[in-house]
Scaffold this active site. Structure first.
Site, PDB file in Angstrom:
ATOM      1  N   TYR A 155       1.378   0.174 -48.668  1.00 26.48           N
ATOM      2  CA  TYR A 155       2.066  -0.045 -47.391  1.00 26.48           C
ATOM      3  C   TYR A 155       1.142  -0.822 -46.472  1.00 26.48           C
ATOM      4  O   TYR A 155      -0.060  -0.531 -46.388  1.00 26.48           O
ATOM      5  CB  TYR A 155       2.426   1.301 -46.742  1.00 26.48           C
ATOM      6  CG  TYR A 155       3.023   1.171 -45.359  1.00 26.48           C
ATOM      7  CD1 TYR A 155       4.399   1.102 -45.175  1.00 26.48           C
ATOM      8  CD2 TYR A 155       2.210   1.106 -44.226  1.00 26.48           C
ATOM      9  CE1 TYR A 155       4.961   0.981 -43.899  1.00 26.48           C
ATOM     10  CE2 TYR A 155       2.763   0.981 -42.952  1.00 26.48           C
ATOM     11  CZ  TYR A 155       4.130   0.924 -42.798  1.00 26.48           C
ATOM     12  OH  TYR A 155       4.669   0.798 -41.556  1.00 26.48           O
TER      13      TYR A 155
ATOM     14  N   GLU B 296       6.504  -5.038 -41.121  1.00 27.95           N
ATOM     15  CA  GLU B 296       6.285  -3.883 -41.996  1.00 27.95           C
ATOM     16  C   GLU B 296       6.546  -4.302 -43.437  1.00 27.95           C
ATOM     17  O   GLU B 296       7.680  -4.562 -43.824  1.00 27.95           O
ATOM     18  CB  GLU B 296       7.222  -2.747 -41.597  1.00 27.95           C
ATOM     19  CG  GLU B 296       6.971  -1.469 -42.380  1.00 27.95           C
ATOM     20  CD  GLU B 296       7.901  -0.346 -41.942  1.00 27.95           C
ATOM     21  OE1 GLU B 296       7.394   0.752 -41.659  1.00 27.95           O
ATOM     22  OE2 GLU B 296       9.120  -0.581 -41.893  1.00 27.95           O
TER      23      GLU B 296
END
Length: 406
Positions: A117, A205
């Site tokens: 991530y 993101e």
């Protein structure tokens, strides 16, 4: 029509490629289709024998409701396109109606060794860009932050000096990347920050950022938020706006410089100033009511903007009563009253309206409303106005008839 559509999609792909090529980010080759007839062409252009098809909507949770699927033959690809294009996708991040699907993205299937991530977000408290990384990719990062906060790592980017190699090294070590991957991560790290600043973004993101089976970093999926106040500097990004994914009333409001957000209640709100609007909605909730919207007409509200605001509120069939709460600071209350009277006459308003005016020329504004002979209730006390609005919102049609006769 087909030629224009193809041109539109071609330009859209060119813009995507421009963004990708400008910042050298490792993303998948992709193809956008708007009908099932384009699926075979997309598979041929992309190549390979396995593909991933993704519905393009402004919401997450697509995979859990079948909006993302691995495809290994043309027949299943055509079936997926027919299943979703022209339909609505409902996930935990949409409302009950869901989001319309008009485009499906097709990209090659990539073998995944590990999911990571990575995100960049504006950190206003630190006056910096915060880079967030974790070895727990592909899942809800909020859940990781709550259950395993030690698995999330942060770096603050000072905009005066920009991203530094030592920051990329620290994150690479935290993510257990090897030497080659760490080199790739530094390029991704600095280019991500450059794109974030250049394009006036508020959030990027990348989830998941994967390590492929060949050992390379690859941005498999991403969510991007842009600062709408800076879009005038980025016509190429503004042209990618998909109005089908937006609330029609919110889009209409933005075209007239009104800040509008649809909510689930039945009390329409028109206020000048975001802080006052929030306070008004809190007061409505305190007295047991439910606001139908957030609507800020701005500090320099004009008669025309007030009239347009009324029309937007009235487009919501849930609205049973309208509360207007205006503080006359920059704007004069008599001008607002003039706009309210004009709007009520123009829209032939049939639902109750309660107005609270305070500040510059509030007495004059209230007098204008009372002398208008229109069904407008005026009260300069906010709590009284809100309490009365709540009562009017729950009146029956017979109650209103009796009130008018009385």
């Amino acid at each position: 029509y087909g030629d224009h559509r193809d041109l539109h999609l071609s330009l859209r792909r060119q813009r995507q490629m421009c963004i990708r090529d400008s910042y050298n980010l490792p993303v998948s080759k992709n193809f956008l289709v708007t009908n099932s007839k384009e699926v075979k062409k997309a598979f041929n252009v992309i190549g390979g024998d396995k593909w991933v098809m993704k519905t393009q909507v402004h919401a997450g949770g697509r995979g859990k409701v079948g909006g993302v699927k691995l495809i290994d033959n043309i027949e299943d690809g055509i079936k997926f396109a027919n299943q979703w294009i022209g339909k609505r996708l409902i996930s935990k991040q949409t409302d009950a109606k869901g989001q319309p699907v008009s485009v499906v993205m097709i990209e090659p299937c990539i073998e995944i060794e590990k999911e990571l991530y990575l995100s960049a977000v504006v950190d206003r408290s630190a006056k910096a860009i915060s880079i967030i990384a974790s070895g727990e990719g592909g899942v809800n990062i909020e859940e990781v932050a709550e259950t395993n906060p030690e698995k999330i790592f942060y770096e603050k980017i000072d905009l005066m000096i920009g991203p530094q190699p030592y920051q990329a090294r620290r994150l690479s070590e935290a993510l257990h990347l090897d030497a080659q991957q760490s080199k790739e991560f530094w390029n991704l790290f600095k280019n991500l920050v450059k794109m974030f600043v250049d394009c006036d973004m508020s959030l990027v993101e990348i989830n998941p950022l994967i390590i492929t089976s060949e050992g390379h970093l690859h941005c498999l999926d991403a969510k991007v938020n842009l600062d709408s106040n800076a879009l005038f500097r980025h016509s190429n990004l503004a042209n990618m706006r998909d109005l089908s994914q937006e609330d029609p009333q919110e889009s209409e409001a933005s075209n007239h410089d009104l800040s509008y957000v649809s909510l689930d209640g039945n009390i329409g709100c028109m206020v000048n100033g975001a802080g006052l609007a929030m306070g008004t909605m809190d007061t409505i909730k305190f007295y047991g009511g439910e606001p139908a919207n957030f609507l800020d007409v701005g500090g320099a509200a004009t008669k025309e903007r007030v009239a347009k605001a009324f029309k937007i509120i009235l487009n919501d069939p849930k609205v049973k009563v309208i509360l207007v709460n205006i503080f006359g600071g920059i704007v004069r209350c008599d001008l607002i009253a003039e706009g309210i009277i004009a709007a009520v006459k123009e829209t032939e308003l049939v639902i109750p309206i309660v107005v609270r005016l305070e500040g510059n020329n509030s007495k004059l504004g209230s007098d204008m409303l009372q002398k208008s002979s229109l069904a407008i209730e005026s009260d300069n006390d906010l709590e009284n106005a809100v309490s009365y609005t709540h009562l009017r919102a729950h009146e029956t049609r017979e109650d209103r008839g009796c009130r008018r006769m009385g």
